[in-house]
Motif scaffolding. Structure first.
Motif, PDB file in Angstrom:
ATOM      1  N   SER A  74       0.827  -1.205   0.000  1.00  0.00           N
ATOM      2  CA  SER A  74       0.000   0.000   0.000  1.00  0.00           C
ATOM      3  C   SER A  74       0.865   1.260   0.000  1.00  0.00           C
ATOM      4  CB  SER A  74      -0.934  -0.002   1.210  1.00  0.00           C
ATOM      5  OG  SER A  74      -1.796  -1.117   1.182  1.00  0.00           O
ATOM      6  N   HIS A  75       2.005   1.190   0.684  1.00  0.00           N
ATOM      7  CA  HIS A  75       2.896   2.355   0.692  1.00  0.00           C
ATOM      8  C   HIS A  75       3.506   2.567  -0.688  1.00  0.00           C
ATOM      9  CE1 HIS A  75       5.636   5.349   2.256  1.00  0.00           C
ATOM     10  NE2 HIS A  75       6.653   4.687   1.737  1.00  0.00           N
ATOM     11  N   TRP A  80      -1.847   5.214   1.007  1.00  0.00           N
ATOM     12  CA  TRP A  80      -1.985   6.024   2.222  1.00  0.00           C
ATOM     13  C   TRP A  80      -1.924   7.509   1.889  1.00  0.00           C
ATOM     14  CZ3 TRP A  80      -3.870   2.315   4.575  1.00  0.00           C
ATOM     15  CH2 TRP A  80      -3.255   1.075   4.736  1.00  0.00           C
ATOM     16  N   ARG A  84      -4.953  10.231   2.496  1.00  0.00           N
ATOM     17  CA  ARG A  84      -4.809  11.454   3.274  1.00  0.00           C
ATOM     18  C   ARG A  84      -5.214  12.684   2.455  1.00  0.00           C
ATOM     19  NH1 ARG A  84       0.168  11.099   4.574  1.00  0.00           N
ATOM     20  NH2 ARG A  84       1.171  12.849   3.559  1.00  0.00           N
ATOM     21  N   SER A 253       2.035   7.719   8.042  1.00  0.00           N
ATOM     22  CA  SER A 253       1.030   8.258   7.113  1.00  0.00           C
ATOM     23  C   SER A 253      -0.353   7.698   7.411  1.00  0.00           C
ATOM     24  CB  SER A 253       1.431   7.933   5.673  1.00  0.00           C
ATOM     25  OG  SER A 253       2.647   8.546   5.322  1.00  0.00           O
ATOM     26  N   LEU A 254      -0.417   6.411   7.752  1.00  0.00           N
ATOM     27  CA  LEU A 254      -1.694   5.806   8.096  1.00  0.00           C
ATOM     28  C   LEU A 254      -2.287   6.464   9.338  1.00  0.00           C
ATOM     29  CD1 LEU A 254      -3.894   3.670   7.776  1.00  0.00           C
ATOM     30  CD2 LEU A 254      -2.402   2.044   8.958  1.00  0.00           C
ATOM     31  N   SER A 257      -3.938   9.688   8.468  1.00  0.00           N
ATOM     32  CA  SER A 257      -5.253   9.505   7.857  1.00  0.00           C
ATOM     33  C   SER A 257      -6.309   9.206   8.913  1.00  0.00           C
ATOM     34  CB  SER A 257      -5.195   8.375   6.824  1.00  0.00           C
ATOM     35  OG  SER A 257      -4.291   8.685   5.788  1.00  0.00           O
TER      36      SER A 257
END
Length: 267
Positions: A74-75, A80, A84, A253-254, A257
């Motif tokens: 996902s990164h 992510w 955001r 980052s998660l 969010s």
């Protein structure tokens, strides 16, 4: 029955951003674990701080190794980051973002396993550590984050943080990236960086070194300190246990969010 980790509000926004990997026709191998189950496992690890190998597979339907790989996937796909940016646009459309001013600060955390972006920390007896650098709007909503070694000076990340703020949509007109004013503490007091900030059309309001406390900026800067306290609620961000910097950045980052989604739902 276990508590629901991934809410419908989060999943509805994230599901379209997750990359789809077609299954091979010949030698397909084991069926891919459910994406929502993997996200629940990731969030459980991030919130509780347990090791990936201690994640109860029978409870979540995805092993710790699977969740670790999905975090990396996902990164790499920028899921992510896109999540955001989408949440920031929704916050701005709802009038919950104040982009007239931005707040900058950093915090130190110990790195138990060393790895990328670590260094001997001058505030922790030269033990390996990293730094979280954060820029928020005037209300403390996280806009961009960076990760560096614990030996790096805070001011070196001032311009990279400003450049990392995404174009924030949500209202009619040109997406906004730059504030009118930037607030920071004494760690960012440097003539060179003041000039660079002014060159971008931003007024730097930075506390000066060598003067007594009482500049009054603390009354404005306190939301960024509160945001760091919110990050400490994610136990995986209290002490760095990921050797790979990109995976720790993904967790950071998660968490951004999740904080943005909470502000959107609660207001």
């Amino acid at each position: 029955m276990r508590e629901e980790v991934v809410t419908d509000e989060l999943w509805d926004r994230l599901e379209p951003l997750i990359p789809v990997y077609p299954r091979r026709f010949r030698h397909p191998g084991r069926r891919r674990a459910d994406d929502r189950a993997a996200l629940e496992g990731i969030l459980y690890v991030v919130r509780t701080g347990i090791g990936w190998n201690r994640l109860p597979t029978a409870l979540f339907g995805a092993s710790g190794a699977t969740c670790w790989r999905r975090l990396a996937e996902s990164h790499e796909s920028r899921a992510w980051q896109q999540l955001r940016e989408q949440l920031l646009a929704e916050l701005r459309a709802a009038g919950l973002l104040d982009l007239s001013a931005m707040l900058v600060d950093s915090t130190h955390l110990r790195a138990l396993k060393r790895g990328d972006h670590t260094g001997r920390s001058p505030v922790d007896r030269r033990k390996p550590g990293s730094k979280h650098h954060l820029i928020t709007d005037a209300h403390g909503t996280p806009l961009a984050v960076t990760l560096t070694g614990g030996h790096r000076n805070d001011v070196t990340q001032l311009i990279p943080l400003l450049d990392a703020v995404p174009p924030i949509r949500g209202v009619v007109g040109k997406p906004r990236r730059r504030p009118r004013r930037l607030y920071a503490d004494r760690g960012y007091d440097h003539d060179k960086y003041r000039r660079l900030v002014r060159a971008g059309g931003i007024t730097p309001l930075i506390a000066c070194r060598g003067v007594e406390h009482g500049s009054g900026l603390g009354e404005i800067r306190w939301p960024v300190e509160r945001t760091f306290a919110w990050f400490k609620g994610f136990r995986r961000l209290r002490i760095r246990t990921e050797r790979r910097a990109d995976l720790h950045q993904a967790i950071f980052s998660l968490a951004c969010s999740i904080i943005c989604l909470r502000k959107l739902i609660l207001n």
